[in-house]
Design a protein around this motif. Structure first.
Motif, short mmCIF file in Angstrom:
data_model
loop_
_atom_site.label_atom_id
_atom_site.label_comp_id
_atom_site.label_asym_id
_atom_site.label_seq_id
_atom_site.Cartn_x
_atom_site.Cartn_y
_atom_site.Cartn_z
N ARG A 414 50.59 27.65 -7.92
CA ARG A 414 48.97 27.17 -7.93
C ARG A 414 47.97 28.03 -8.78
NH1 ARG A 414 48.49 26.33 -0.66
NH2 ARG A 414 48.75 23.89 -0.85
N CYS A 415 48.86 29.59 -8.44
CA CYS A 415 47.36 30.41 -9.14
C CYS A 415 48.44 30.11 -10.95
CB CYS A 415 48.34 31.66 -9.17
SG CYS A 415 47.30 32.14 -7.59
N ILE A 416 49.41 29.73 -11.36
CA ILE A 416 50.00 29.36 -12.23
C ILE A 416 49.47 28.24 -12.44
CG2 ILE A 416 52.04 28.82 -13.93
CD1 ILE A 416 53.35 30.76 -12.07
N VAL A 417 49.55 26.61 -12.42
CA VAL A 417 48.96 25.83 -12.62
C VAL A 417 47.00 25.80 -13.05
CG1 VAL A 417 47.77 23.52 -12.17
CG2 VAL A 417 50.35 24.64 -12.09
N ALA A 418 45.87 26.71 -11.72
CA ALA A 418 44.56 27.06 -12.48
C ALA A 418 44.49 27.50 -13.46
CB ALA A 418 44.46 27.72 -10.62
N HIS A 419 45.59 28.61 -14.09
CA HIS A 419 45.18 29.57 -14.91
C HIS A 419 45.61 28.96 -16.15
CE1 HIS A 419 44.48 34.17 -13.92
NE2 HIS A 419 44.65 33.85 -12.66
N LEU A 420 46.73 28.47 -16.69
CA LEU A 420 46.35 27.59 -17.58
C LEU A 420 46.01 26.48 -17.60
CD1 LEU A 420 50.83 27.06 -17.24
CD2 LEU A 420 49.72 28.84 -18.43
N ASP A 421 45.08 25.75 -16.76
CA ASP A 421 43.97 25.19 -16.69
C ASP A 421 42.62 25.78 -17.38
OD1 ASP A 421 43.41 22.28 -16.01
OD2 ASP A 421 42.27 23.51 -14.90
N LYS A 422 42.26 26.93 -17.29
CA LYS A 422 41.18 27.50 -17.35
C LYS A 422 41.71 27.96 -18.42
CE LYS A 422 38.04 29.75 -15.30
NZ LYS A 422 37.73 30.92 -14.20
N ALA A 423 42.73 28.05 -19.02
CA ALA A 423 42.83 29.05 -20.19
C ALA A 423 43.01 28.32 -21.69
CB ALA A 423 44.54 29.70 -20.41
#
Length: 523
Positions: A414-423
């Protein structure tokens, strides 16, 4: 005040004496130097060296060729080649153009290497070397019997400094700069100070090479093969003095030496010592350090090789896997059967991205993706086993807490997808997307491969299912797809039913993790 160890004969000595009458140097029968002002230098464990005034040496000697060596009480020696009758002898001639006080008698003189085919005719002189004693005492005894028992370079440095003081060396500061093979750390700098009798360790990044303080430092000078350095720290410093010398002088130092500490692979590390005695270091002091420096270098080489092996293994196979390899699991088949959550995280649209961005920008974006995934996996107790093309394979060993391993793996996804979504990539404006598959089960965690080439990895159905679920998620538009056995509660996911996966014999009950569940996005 530290008392100098009493000795009827000095353990290390250097003596310069004039020679009587004409002394001649010949090469192939031809005179290349002749003088009535020649001198001989006697030095512990070295053959006597005859020196000729420069003006009495013939023109067959070439210009300085850049090669240098360092002696802590003679200074930096510069070398020249010798050419005569079509014979070329490399580094056959040396001189100390700026000789230190202990060797002031040979300033402006040159000598010939003993193996350079040059014959020295002493005339009426005979050589009679002083009977110097042998080095022994606390330092040598410690190096021979106890030093190998120290497990860390910090402990070794601490005891090295203390043994030098016990041996009679007026030491106020000692440091060792040992270069390393680490992707982020340039090396380790161990500094002992007598003021607080402790060792401080610094681990500078590779940016140190561009820092002004390093650019104008003895560490750079010595490690670049430019020879060692010695400075008496009086009131008037020479124009080429390094800035650190002023700091040391203000701290009470009177003498400073930086000498090469070469490793067997050719890298030049640096040993520095400073004294606060009014007379600085004696010839015996420096002779002791100089004589023992090769042994001291090997101890630091062992320490750094161990650190290098650990850091390189952690870099290429991961922290846990690296520890297992260093622990002896080095044969094909070595490993354990464990339960674990397996993650396969794949960068989406990589072929299109490489075409649109170009190779350099794409590699930069790929590295950012790997960095993001690796950091998050590590922060949640997992380990990245390898990068496979544009994908990340990670493992979360269950141990005694299988539910925690499942939860951490899912939280990482979940954190990986969230970080990539914002970056958003700074240069290209591109946003990375990934497809993640997660599964839980028994795997073999260890070495596989050929007899000459091994891979420390996980083998088992859970690893295969995780990779296939990631591929399946791409087709159904879900960034995270997991197997039922990874979810603690089926309500945490959206059921995709029993899914048939490539090379998996039975359908797998799969669940998608909805984007709405990505509530804890990074700040």
């Amino acid at each position: 005040m530290n008392m100098r160890a009493a000795s009827a004969r000095p353990a290390y000595g250097i003596l310069v004496e004039p020679l009587r009458g004409p002394v001649t140097a010949r090469l192939g029968g031809r005179i290349i130097a002749q003088s009535t002002q020649a001198k001989v230098m006697y030095e512990t464990r070295l053959p006597p060296a005859v020196y000729f005034p420069r003006e009495d040496v013939h023109s067959c000697i070439g210009a300085a060729n850049g090669h240098q060596t360092f002696c802590p009480f003679k200074g930096t020696a510069g070398y020249r080649d010798l050419d005569i009758d079509q014979k070329h002898l490399e580094n056959a001639v040396w001189s100390y153009d700026d000789a230190l006080p202990e060797a002031a008698g040979i300033a402006g003189h040159v000598s010939f290497m003993p193996n350079s085919e040059v014959e020295i005719d002493l005339g009426t002189n005979t050589l009679d070397a002083p009977d110097y004693g042998s080095i022994s005492g606390p330092l040598v005894d410690w190096l021979m019997r106890e030093a190998a028992q120290h497990a860390t370079p910090e402990d070794f440095t601490q005891n090295l400094a203390e043994k030098l003081v016990e041996h009679g060396v007026h030491l106020s500061r000692l440091s060792v700069m040992a270069w390393s093979l680490h992707p982020m750390i340039a090396g380790k700098n161990f500094i002992w100070s007598r003021k607080d009798s402790s060792v401080t360790t610094y681990a500078p990044s590779y940016e140190i090479h561009d820092h002004p303080a390093f650019q104008n430092s003895p560490l750079r000078h010595v490690s670049n093969g430019l020879g060692g350095i010695r400075h008496r720290l009086g009131t008037d410093q020479p124009s080429d003095a390094f800035p650190i010398l002023k700091d040391l002088q203000e701290d009470g130092a009177t003498d400073y030496v930086a000498m090469p500490l070469p490793f067997s692979d050719g890298r030049i590390n640096v040993l520095t010592v400073a004294s606060n005695h009014p007379d600085g270091f004696s010839t015996e002091n420096l002779g002791l350090i100089f004589e023992c420096s090769a042994v001291i270098a090997r101890f630091y080489e062992v320490f750094m090789q161990r650190e290098n092996a650990q850091s390189l293994l952690e870099t290429y196979v991961g922290k846990r896997s690296g520890a297992r390899v260093l622990g002896g699991e080095i044969r094909r088949g070595d490993g354990d059967d464990i339960d674990a959550a397996i993650m396969f995280c794949d960068l989406r649209n990589s072929t299109r991205l490489e075409e649109e961005l170009g190779r350099t920008a794409y590699i930069d974006l790929l590295n950012t993706f790997f960095e993001t995934a690796s950091t998050i996996v590590h922060d949640h107790g997992g380990e990245v086993l390898k990068f496979i093309g544009d994908a990340v394979l990670a493992v979360f060993p269950a141990g005694d807490t299988p539910d925690a391993a499942r939860a951490q793996a899912l939280k990482s996804a979940r954190c990986i997808v969230a970080h990539l979504d914002k970056a958003v990539h700074e240069d290209t404006g591109q946003r990375s997307e990934c497809a993640i598959g997660l599964a839980y089960g028994g795997v073999t965690y260890g070495n596989v491969g050929s007899r000459e080439r091994l891979d420390f990895t996980v083998i088992g159905q859970a690893a295969n299912i995780a990779a296939r679920l990631g591929d399946y998620g791409k087709t159904c538009g879900h960034p995270i797809v997991v197997s039922r056995d990874l979810l603690g509660d089926a309500e945490d996911g959206i059921s995709l039913g029993a899914v048939s996966l490539h090379n998996v014999s039975r359908p797998v009950e799969a669940y998608a993790i909805p984007l709405a569940d990505l509530s804890s996005r990074p700040d």
